[in-house]
Motif scaffolding. Structure first.
Motif, PDB file in Angstrom:
ATOM      1  N   PHE A  92       0.808  -1.215   0.000  1.00 43.22           N
ATOM      2  CA  PHE A  92       0.000   0.000   0.000  1.00 43.22           C
ATOM      3  C   PHE A  92       0.848   1.274   0.000  1.00 43.22           C
ATOM      4  CE2 PHE A  92      -2.792  -3.250   1.679  1.00 43.22           C
ATOM      5  CZ  PHE A  92      -3.996  -2.982   1.022  1.00 43.22           C
ATOM      6  N   PRO A  94       2.832   2.744  -2.202  1.00 44.40           N
ATOM      7  CA  PRO A  94       2.730   3.708  -3.314  1.00 44.40           C
ATOM      8  C   PRO A  94       1.582   4.704  -3.128  1.00 44.40           C
ATOM      9  CG  PRO A  94       3.192   1.528  -4.171  1.00 44.40           C
ATOM     10  CD  PRO A  94       2.921   1.365  -2.674  1.00 44.40           C
ATOM     11  N   ARG A  95       0.508   4.284  -2.471  1.00 45.39           N
ATOM     12  CA  ARG A  95      -0.615   5.183  -2.208  1.00 45.39           C
ATOM     13  C   ARG A  95      -0.432   5.948  -0.900  1.00 45.39           C
ATOM     14  NH1 ARG A  95      -6.444   2.691  -1.516  1.00 45.39           N
ATOM     15  NH2 ARG A  95      -5.597   2.270   0.520  1.00 45.39           N
ATOM     16  N   LEU A  96       0.096   5.269   0.144  1.00 47.88           N
ATOM     17  CA  LEU A  96       0.186   5.883   1.462  1.00 47.88           C
ATOM     18  C   LEU A  96       1.403   6.791   1.633  1.00 47.88           C
ATOM     19  CD1 LEU A  96      -0.832   2.829   3.686  1.00 47.88           C
ATOM     20  CD2 LEU A  96      -2.258   4.752   2.945  1.00 47.88           C
ATOM     21  N   PRO A  98       3.283   8.577  -1.140  1.00 44.72           N
ATOM     22  CA  PRO A  98       3.532   8.885  -2.552  1.00 44.72           C
ATOM     23  C   PRO A  98       4.763   9.750  -2.808  1.00 44.72           C
ATOM     24  CG  PRO A  98       1.699  10.196  -1.734  1.00 44.72           C
ATOM     25  CD  PRO A  98       2.064   9.217  -0.641  1.00 44.72           C
ATOM     26  N   GLU A 101       8.587   7.198  -4.547  1.00 42.94           N
ATOM     27  CA  GLU A 101       8.112   6.179  -5.487  1.00 42.94           C
ATOM     28  C   GLU A 101       8.652   4.789  -5.179  1.00 42.94           C
ATOM     29  OE1 GLU A 101       8.692   7.251  -9.566  1.00 42.94           O
ATOM     30  OE2 GLU A 101       7.811   9.242  -9.285  1.00 42.94           O
ATOM     31  N   ARG A 104       7.964   1.076  -1.443  1.00 41.68           N
ATOM     32  CA  ARG A 104       7.661  -0.352  -1.329  1.00 41.68           C
ATOM     33  C   ARG A 104       8.946  -1.174  -1.240  1.00 41.68           C
ATOM     34  NH1 ARG A 104       7.264  -5.072  -3.828  1.00 41.68           N
ATOM     35  NH2 ARG A 104       5.445  -6.397  -3.378  1.00 41.68           N
TER      36      ARG A 104
END
Length: 192
Positions: A92, A94-96, A98, A101, A104
């Motif tokens: 999660f 990449p969304r949480l 941002p 990049e 992860r």
């Protein structure tokens, strides 16, 4: 003079000995989570996952995983939260998170490091859950007296989440007697 929030969350809060019949509504649980999710975690990783066990059927499923001393607290509580963590929380990021990049990859490469991060930060979020619950007027009974592998297999395995601790929530019957003692600053702290 202490603020009303400190009084509510720490000074007057007690672990219940019994629950009232007052239910905890789903809207309260949603509001509770909306507060918890705002607490800080490493890289905004937010690895905690919560399963709110409310129905009598779900409580009965949980019963065989409980240590004897916790059965009554869970079976009579309006809600028991399974405070879990997601070992794959980094999916999660990449969304949480941002602004990075490659966030992860900071965790996905090393299972041991990502698991340590999930447990530590999921535990932080479990602590936020307790404080937010108290501030919303709920009482809390945290417990580690349960078989985590059973809880995982009964409630979490399909998602890959893992149980950390249980937290019964509700409205306590009045607690009689003095608070149990705590360690002093000198016993627990060092300033260097």
């Amino acid at each position: 003079m202490e603020s009303p929030e400190l009084v509510r969350a720490f000074l007057h809060a007690r672990t219940p000995r019994a629950w009232t019949d007052r239910p905890v509504e789903e809207e309260t649980l949603q509001h509770l989570y909306d507060l918890v999710k705002l607490g800080p975690t490493s890289a905004n990783s937010s690895p905690a996952r919560f399963v709110f066990v409310r129905s009598q059927e779900a409580r009965e499923r949980l019963r065989p995983a409980l240590n004897h001393g916790n059965v009554e607290a869970v079976m009579t509580a309006p809600v028991t939260a399974i405070v879990a963590y997601d070992p794959s929380f980094y999916d999660f990021l990449p969304r949480l998170y941002p602004q990075a990049e490659d966030a992860r990859s900071w965790f996905a490469w090393n299972d041991e490091f990502s698991l340590e991060t999930a447990v530590r930060n999921g535990s932080l979020q479990g602590g936020y859950l307790i404080l937010a619950a108290r501030l919303l007027g709920l009482d809390c009974w945290p417990m580690s007296g349960f078989d985590a592998a059973k809880v995982d297999s009964l409630f979490l395995d399909g998602r890959g989440w893992r149980a950390n601790f249980l937290l019964s929530l509700g409205y306590a019957a009045p607690v009689e007697g003095p608070r149990n003692p705590r360690l002093t600053f000198a016993e627990s702290c060092e300033v260097i």
